[in-house]
Design a protein around this motif. Structure first.
Motif, PDB file in Angstrom:
ATOM      1  N   ARG A   1       0.288  12.696  -3.674  1.00  0.00           N
ATOM      2  CA  ARG A   1       0.637  12.598  -2.248  1.00  0.00           C
ATOM      3  C   ARG A   1      -0.593  12.309  -1.385  1.00  0.00           C
ATOM      4  O   ARG A   1      -0.575  11.419  -0.530  1.00  0.00           O
ATOM      5  CB  ARG A   1       1.319  13.902  -1.811  1.00  0.00           C
ATOM      6  CG  ARG A   1       1.797  13.914  -0.364  1.00  0.00           C
ATOM      7  CD  ARG A   1       2.780  15.048  -0.138  1.00  0.00           C
ATOM      8  NE  ARG A   1       2.190  16.371  -0.328  1.00  0.00           N
ATOM      9  CZ  ARG A   1       2.388  17.147  -1.383  1.00  0.00           C
ATOM     10  NH1 ARG A   1       3.141  16.728  -2.394  1.00  0.00           N
ATOM     11  NH2 ARG A   1       1.827  18.340  -1.471  1.00  0.00           N
TER      12      ARG A   1
ATOM     13  N   GLY B   1      -1.484   8.382  -2.137  1.00  0.00           N
ATOM     14  CA  GLY B   1      -0.693   7.978  -0.977  1.00  0.00           C
ATOM     15  C   GLY B   1      -1.487   7.938   0.309  1.00  0.00           C
ATOM     16  O   GLY B   1      -1.798   6.863   0.840  1.00  0.00           O
TER      17      GLY B   1
ATOM     18  N   LYS C   1      -3.545   4.815  -0.151  1.00  0.00           N
ATOM     19  CA  LYS C   1      -2.385   4.049   0.326  1.00  0.00           C
ATOM     20  C   LYS C   1      -1.888   3.068  -0.741  1.00  0.00           C
ATOM     21  O   LYS C   1      -1.615   1.887  -0.467  1.00  0.00           O
ATOM     22  CB  LYS C   1      -2.717   3.322   1.633  1.00  0.00           C
ATOM     23  CG  LYS C   1      -3.132   4.274   2.746  1.00  0.00           C
ATOM     24  CD  LYS C   1      -3.233   3.584   4.077  1.00  0.00           C
ATOM     25  CE  LYS C   1      -3.737   4.527   5.160  1.00  0.00           C
ATOM     26  NZ  LYS C   1      -2.924   5.749   5.290  1.00  0.00           N
TER      27      LYS C   1
ATOM     28  N   GLU D   1       0.782   1.679  -3.531  1.00  0.00           N
ATOM     29  CA  GLU D   1       2.208   1.642  -3.831  1.00  0.00           C
ATOM     30  C   GLU D   1       2.363   1.667  -5.355  1.00  0.00           C
ATOM     31  O   GLU D   1       1.947   0.739  -6.046  1.00  0.00           O
ATOM     32  CB  GLU D   1       2.838   0.370  -3.243  1.00  0.00           C
ATOM     33  CG  GLU D   1       2.870   0.359  -1.728  1.00  0.00           C
ATOM     34  CD  GLU D   1       3.621  -0.849  -1.183  1.00  0.00           C
ATOM     35  OE1 GLU D   1       4.303  -1.529  -1.987  1.00  0.00           O
ATOM     36  OE2 GLU D   1       3.511  -1.105   0.022  1.00  0.00           O
TER      37      GLU D   1
ATOM     38  N   GLU E   1       6.711   4.974 -10.710  1.00  0.00           N
ATOM     39  CA  GLU E   1       6.604   6.385 -10.333  1.00  0.00           C
ATOM     40  C   GLU E   1       7.222   7.300 -11.371  1.00  0.00           C
ATOM     41  O   GLU E   1       6.734   8.409 -11.605  1.00  0.00           O
ATOM     42  CB  GLU E   1       7.259   6.612  -8.967  1.00  0.00           C
ATOM     43  CG  GLU E   1       6.463   6.037  -7.818  1.00  0.00           C
ATOM     44  CD  GLU E   1       6.816   6.688  -6.489  1.00  0.00           C
ATOM     45  OE1 GLU E   1       6.966   7.928  -6.461  1.00  0.00           O
ATOM     46  OE2 GLU E   1       6.933   5.956  -5.514  1.00  0.00           O
TER      47      GLU E   1
END
Length: 305
Positions: free
Chosen positions: A167, A171, A175, A177, A181
């Motif tokens: 997170r 993330g 950042k 993608e 996942e």
């Protein structure tokens, strides 16, 4: 009917009240300077007086009960088993302040910048001796009513920390993608599950070179309030991999030194695998913490790590 809660005073007000009462500086000149803290909500200050007296004040974000206070519990435990920790001089739970011995500014991380190889080896061995004492003597002496006795690196906790990395580092900070996942979730779950299966001993929980301080010839342990049960390799992985760069021979030598002294019994044959898995989990968790500190709390200093 809404209950009115007393608002917790701001830090400066609490510090002033505590210093006046406990240190009674009177008309003597003194200085209070803020220190670069750890990755927690606590803040640290150094009180320095004209008389060359100096102390460290740890200021907590909320009041605490001194009778059920994890820092005090682990402090008492470590002193009982003969480990060097900064002396607690006074504390005030209502103000959320602990006054403690000032160990100076030289961390093990700082000493390693100039230490020769023999000195590095000697200091690392001293740090490993502390780990073994925590695991052997601390595990036996830990009282059931202490908070550390109720906390553990179980599968849920280990997996939660890996989620924190995803997170806040992948993330919020990077950042990124993620393309797969589900695969990452599966790998994290497998990692947490395998580490959770190892036997558990008492761990410091944050045993890196910035939390080991040198005062004269002694290596002191700080920031031990989050102690808990964990795999035997946890503190060793933190010492040898977190905030430090050692060559492969140094790491192998430290591992062998630990194994000569540690009560691992049947787990020795699996220790290399446990150690490397623990390094992965611990360092990913650390990256998550640094990402959180940079993006959420605005502490850019953690970018260097």
């Amino acid at each position: 009917m809404t209950e009115n809660k007393t608002e917790f005073p701001p830090i400066q007000q609490r510090l002033m009240e505590f210093i006046r009462r406990e240190l009674r500086p009177g008309y003597n000149h003194y200085n209070v300077s803020k220190l670069v803290g750890d990755a927690s909500a606590r803040q640290y200050f150094r009180y320095a007086a004209e008389s060359n007296q100096s102390f460290i004040l740890a200021v907590y974000p909320e009041p605490f009960d001194p009778e059920h206070f994890s820092y005090r519990e682990v402090y008492d435990l470590f002193r009982e088993i003969g480990l060097p920790v900064p002396e607690i001089i006074a504390m005030d739970g209502k103000l959320g302040i602990v006054l403690q011995e000032d160990l100076g500014n030289e961390s093990l991380q700082h000493r390693f910048l100039t230490a020769k190889k023999d000195e590095r080896r000697s200091l690392l061995r001293q740090a490993i001796d502390h780990i073994v004492a925590i695991q052997q003597k601390g595990t036996k002496a830990l009282k059931a009513e202490y908070e550390a006795s109720r906390l553990a690196f179980n599968e849920e906790k280990l997996n939660w920390e890996l989620g924190f990395f995803r997170r806040h580092y992948l993330g919020n900070y990077r950042k990124l993608e993620l393309q797969d996942e589900d695969r990452l979730t599966e790998d994290f779950a497998r990692l947490a599950a395998e580490l959770a299966r190892f036997s558990r001993l008492l761990c410091h929980r944050d045993y890196h070179v910035r939390n080991l301080m040198l005062k004269e010839s002694d290596l002191y342990i700080i920031d031990f309030q989050d102690a808990r049960w964990g795999p035997p390799s946890y503190d060793l992985a933190s010492l040898l991999k977190d905030s430090i760069e050692l060559d492969a021979n140094e790491i192998e030598g430290c591992r062998d030194y630990y194994l000569d002294r540690a009560p691992l019994c049947a787990e020795v044959e699996d220790f290399d695998r446990q150690f490397h898995l623990m390094c992965i989990q611990r360092l990913l968790k650390a990256l998550g913490t640094y990402g959180y500190q940079i993006v959420v709390r605005g502490h850019f200093i953690y970018e260097q790590y």
